[in-house]
Write a protein that holds these residues in place. Structure first.
Motif, PDB file in Angstrom:
ATOM      1  N   ILE A 147       0.833  -1.203   0.000  1.00  0.00           N
ATOM      2  CA  ILE A 147       0.000   0.000   0.000  1.00  0.00           C
ATOM      3  C   ILE A 147       0.868   1.255   0.000  1.00  0.00           C
ATOM      4  CG2 ILE A 147      -1.579   1.375   1.428  1.00  0.00           C
ATOM      5  CD1 ILE A 147      -2.886  -1.294   2.268  1.00  0.00           C
ATOM      6  N   GLU A 148       1.890   1.270   0.830  1.00  0.00           N
ATOM      7  CA  GLU A 148       2.790   2.420   0.879  1.00  0.00           C
ATOM      8  C   GLU A 148       3.466   2.635  -0.469  1.00  0.00           C
ATOM      9  OE1 GLU A 148       5.440   1.491   4.047  1.00  0.00           O
ATOM     10  OE2 GLU A 148       4.166   2.420   5.577  1.00  0.00           O
ATOM     11  N   LYS A 149       3.935   1.551  -1.072  1.00  0.00           N
ATOM     12  CA  LYS A 149       4.628   1.635  -2.355  1.00  0.00           C
ATOM     13  C   LYS A 149       3.702   2.145  -3.453  1.00  0.00           C
ATOM     14  CE  LYS A 149       7.106  -1.237  -5.724  1.00  0.00           C
ATOM     15  NZ  LYS A 149       7.600  -2.613  -6.019  1.00  0.00           N
ATOM     16  N   GLU A 150       2.496   1.605  -3.505  1.00  0.00           N
ATOM     17  CA  GLU A 150       1.564   1.978  -4.566  1.00  0.00           C
ATOM     18  C   GLU A 150       1.046   3.403  -4.396  1.00  0.00           C
ATOM     19  OE1 GLU A 150      -1.519  -0.774  -5.341  1.00  0.00           O
ATOM     20  OE2 GLU A 150      -0.152  -2.414  -5.851  1.00  0.00           O
ATOM     21  N   ARG A 151       0.889   3.848  -3.178  1.00  0.00           N
ATOM     22  CA  ARG A 151       0.464   5.229  -2.967  1.00  0.00           C
ATOM     23  C   ARG A 151       1.532   6.200  -3.446  1.00  0.00           C
ATOM     24  NH1 ARG A 151      -1.765   6.491   2.885  1.00  0.00           N
ATOM     25  NH2 ARG A 151      -1.930   8.531   1.849  1.00  0.00           N
ATOM     26  N   LEU A 152       2.796   5.855  -3.223  1.00  0.00           N
ATOM     27  CA  LEU A 152       3.882   6.704  -3.710  1.00  0.00           C
ATOM     28  C   LEU A 152       3.891   6.755  -5.235  1.00  0.00           C
ATOM     29  CD1 LEU A 152       6.814   5.729  -1.298  1.00  0.00           C
ATOM     30  CD2 LEU A 152       5.584   7.900  -1.386  1.00  0.00           C
ATOM     31  N   VAL A 153       3.635   5.621  -5.868  1.00  0.00           N
ATOM     32  CA  VAL A 153       3.585   5.577  -7.332  1.00  0.00           C
ATOM     33  C   VAL A 153       2.494   6.512  -7.855  1.00  0.00           C
ATOM     34  CG1 VAL A 153       3.042   4.131  -9.327  1.00  0.00           C
ATOM     35  CG2 VAL A 153       4.547   3.258  -7.539  1.00  0.00           C
ATOM     36  N   LEU A 154       1.302   6.427  -7.277  1.00  0.00           N
ATOM     37  CA  LEU A 154       0.201   7.268  -7.748  1.00  0.00           C
ATOM     38  C   LEU A 154       0.410   8.736  -7.401  1.00  0.00           C
ATOM     39  CD1 LEU A 154      -3.075   5.194  -7.243  1.00  0.00           C
ATOM     40  CD2 LEU A 154      -1.614   5.427  -9.252  1.00  0.00           C
ATOM     41  N   ASN A 155       1.064   9.003  -6.287  1.00  0.00           N
ATOM     42  CA  ASN A 155       1.366  10.401  -5.948  1.00  0.00           C
ATOM     43  C   ASN A 155       2.311  11.011  -6.978  1.00  0.00           C
ATOM     44  OD1 ASN A 155      -0.266  10.232  -3.735  1.00  0.00           O
ATOM     45  ND2 ASN A 155       1.397  10.099  -2.240  1.00  0.00           N
ATOM     46  N   ARG A 156       3.325  10.232  -7.391  1.00  0.00           N
ATOM     47  CA  ARG A 156       4.248  10.728  -8.427  1.00  0.00           C
ATOM     48  C   ARG A 156       3.526  10.901  -9.760  1.00  0.00           C
ATOM     49  NH1 ARG A 156       8.121   7.193  -5.762  1.00  0.00           N
ATOM     50  NH2 ARG A 156       7.559   5.513  -7.182  1.00  0.00           N
ATOM     51  N   ALA A 157       2.640   9.958 -10.073  1.00  0.00           N
ATOM     52  CA  ALA A 157       1.880  10.053 -11.321  1.00  0.00           C
ATOM     53  C   ALA A 157       0.996  11.302 -11.317  1.00  0.00           C
ATOM     54  CB  ALA A 157       1.028   8.805 -11.511  1.00  0.00           C
ATOM     55  N   THR A 158       0.385  11.582 -10.168  1.00  0.00           N
ATOM     56  CA  THR A 158      -0.475  12.756 -10.044  1.00  0.00           C
ATOM     57  C   THR A 158       0.317  14.041 -10.233  1.00  0.00           C
ATOM     58  OG1 THR A 158      -1.938  11.573  -8.518  1.00  0.00           O
ATOM     59  CG2 THR A 158      -2.080  13.977  -8.535  1.00  0.00           C
ATOM     60  N   LYS A 159       1.491  14.098  -9.644  1.00  0.00           N
ATOM     61  CA  LYS A 159       2.339  15.294  -9.783  1.00  0.00           C
ATOM     62  C   LYS A 159       2.705  15.528 -11.241  1.00  0.00           C
ATOM     63  CE  LYS A 159       4.383  15.238  -5.147  1.00  0.00           C
ATOM     64  NZ  LYS A 159       3.531  14.160  -4.599  1.00  0.00           N
ATOM     65  N   LEU A 160       2.972  14.440 -11.980  1.00  0.00           N
ATOM     66  CA  LEU A 160       3.316  14.596 -13.400  1.00  0.00           C
ATOM     67  C   LEU A 160       2.107  15.059 -14.194  1.00  0.00           C
ATOM     68  CD1 LEU A 160       5.353  14.425 -15.643  1.00  0.00           C
ATOM     69  CD2 LEU A 160       4.858  11.976 -15.856  1.00  0.00           C
ATOM     70  N   LEU A 161       0.940  14.481 -13.912  1.00  0.00           N
ATOM     71  CA  LEU A 161      -0.281  14.923 -14.590  1.00  0.00           C
ATOM     72  C   LEU A 161      -0.519  16.414 -14.345  1.00  0.00           C
ATOM     73  CD1 LEU A 161      -2.674  11.939 -13.743  1.00  0.00           C
ATOM     74  CD2 LEU A 161      -1.867  12.556 -16.024  1.00  0.00           C
ATOM     75  N   ASN A 162      -0.281  16.843 -13.130  1.00  0.00           N
ATOM     76  CA  ASN A 162      -0.480  18.248 -12.778  1.00  0.00           C
ATOM     77  C   ASN A 162       0.565  19.132 -13.455  1.00  0.00           C
ATOM     78  OD1 ASN A 162      -1.991  20.190 -11.292  1.00  0.00           O
ATOM     79  ND2 ASN A 162      -0.355  20.290  -9.773  1.00  0.00           N
TER      80      ASN A 162
END
Length: 265
Positions: A147-162
């Motif tokens: 869960i910790e690993k996957e949340r970090l992945v999506l947080n990075r993905a969100t930052k790139l989308l933004n």
């Protein structure tokens, strides 16, 4: 986040104890938003709206569980999930990983009320006779790490989308009854127009960081605001019946919550 009183899991203190699998999640009922993980995106998008909250480096994807601040309409007031999909962040419950402020190490902990004696019906051992964590608890530890690993992945993905200008403000206005209105600020969604105009040179990076998967999941999930609307009305009607206040504030089921959100330009 969803815990009341955590105690460390150690063979010295809990070596002879069992634990009970939870059937309800009472502390989740006041959380309007919950984190979402990479591997659950398809199921999450089939049940709840995915939105983006925060600004700049703090922006992150979230599941929206209710239209009403401080409430969670995906769970009953008693903490029972309404459907068979349980958000991933809740699945390790009653276990959690906690950082020890003194040593700086991570400790596996458990909600104290779920620790029971070995003779308790349907209870599960925490430790083996050799003092090692049972395979069941070990799998929960692995889930916490995932869960910790996957949340970090999506947080990075969100930052790139933004950063690429794909996320757009999502003004949502909710009218309750005849005169109460709440307007959300800070919500974002994927702007489909912006996504279509994205240069092809950025697609590999988005694909590699799971940004495309997250973007499509968010778009697909958008219609679930109607489900939140339905659940809110069901909750309010039940409350009115229980409190004998029918008709005092709310009207017809289809008119209690009026949602208006702007479409992409």
């Amino acid at each position: 986040m969803f815990y009341s009183k955590l105690v460390p899991v150690s063979p010295q203190t809990l070596g002879q104890s069992n634990w009970l699998r939870p059937t309800i999640f009472p502390l989740a009922v006041h959380h309007q938003f919950m984190p979402v993980c990479l591997s659950e995106l398809p199921r999450a998008a089939a049940h709840l709206p995915i939105i983006f909250l925060g600004q700049d480096e703090d922006i992150a994807p979230r599941l929206m569980m209710s239209l009403v601040p401080g409430e969670n309409h995906y769970f009953t007031p008693g903490g029972k999930c309404l459907e068979d999909y349980l958000p991933m962040v809740l699945r390790p419950y009653p276990f959690a990983k906690v950082r020890d402020s003194e040593s700086g190490t991570d400790l596996l902990c458990i909600e104290e009320e779920y620790v029971v004696s070995p003779d308790t019906e349907d209870s599960i051992p925490i430790f083996t006779d050799e003092g090692q964590l049972t395979p069941h608890v070990t799998k929960i530890m692995q889930l916490i790490k995932l869960i910790e690993k996957e949340r970090l992945v999506l947080n990075r993905a969100t930052k790139l989308l933004n950063k690429l200008g794909i996320l757009a403000d999502w003004p949502v206005k909710i009218k309750i009854g005849q005169d109460k209105q709440h307007e959300y600020t800070g919500l974002k969604r994927v702007g489909r127009t912006y996504l279509h105009k994205l240069s092809a040179e950025h697609l590999p990076a988005l694909h590699e960081c799971a940004g495309l998967e997250l973007a499509f999941a968010q778009i697909i999930s958008s219609n679930h605001f109607r489900r939140l609307n339905k659940w809110a009305n069901i909750r309010r009607k039940k409350e009115m019946e229980e409190n004998k206040m029918a008709g005092e504030i709310f009207g017809d089921a289809d008119a209690d919550f009026l949602l208006n959100w702007e479409q992409d330009e």
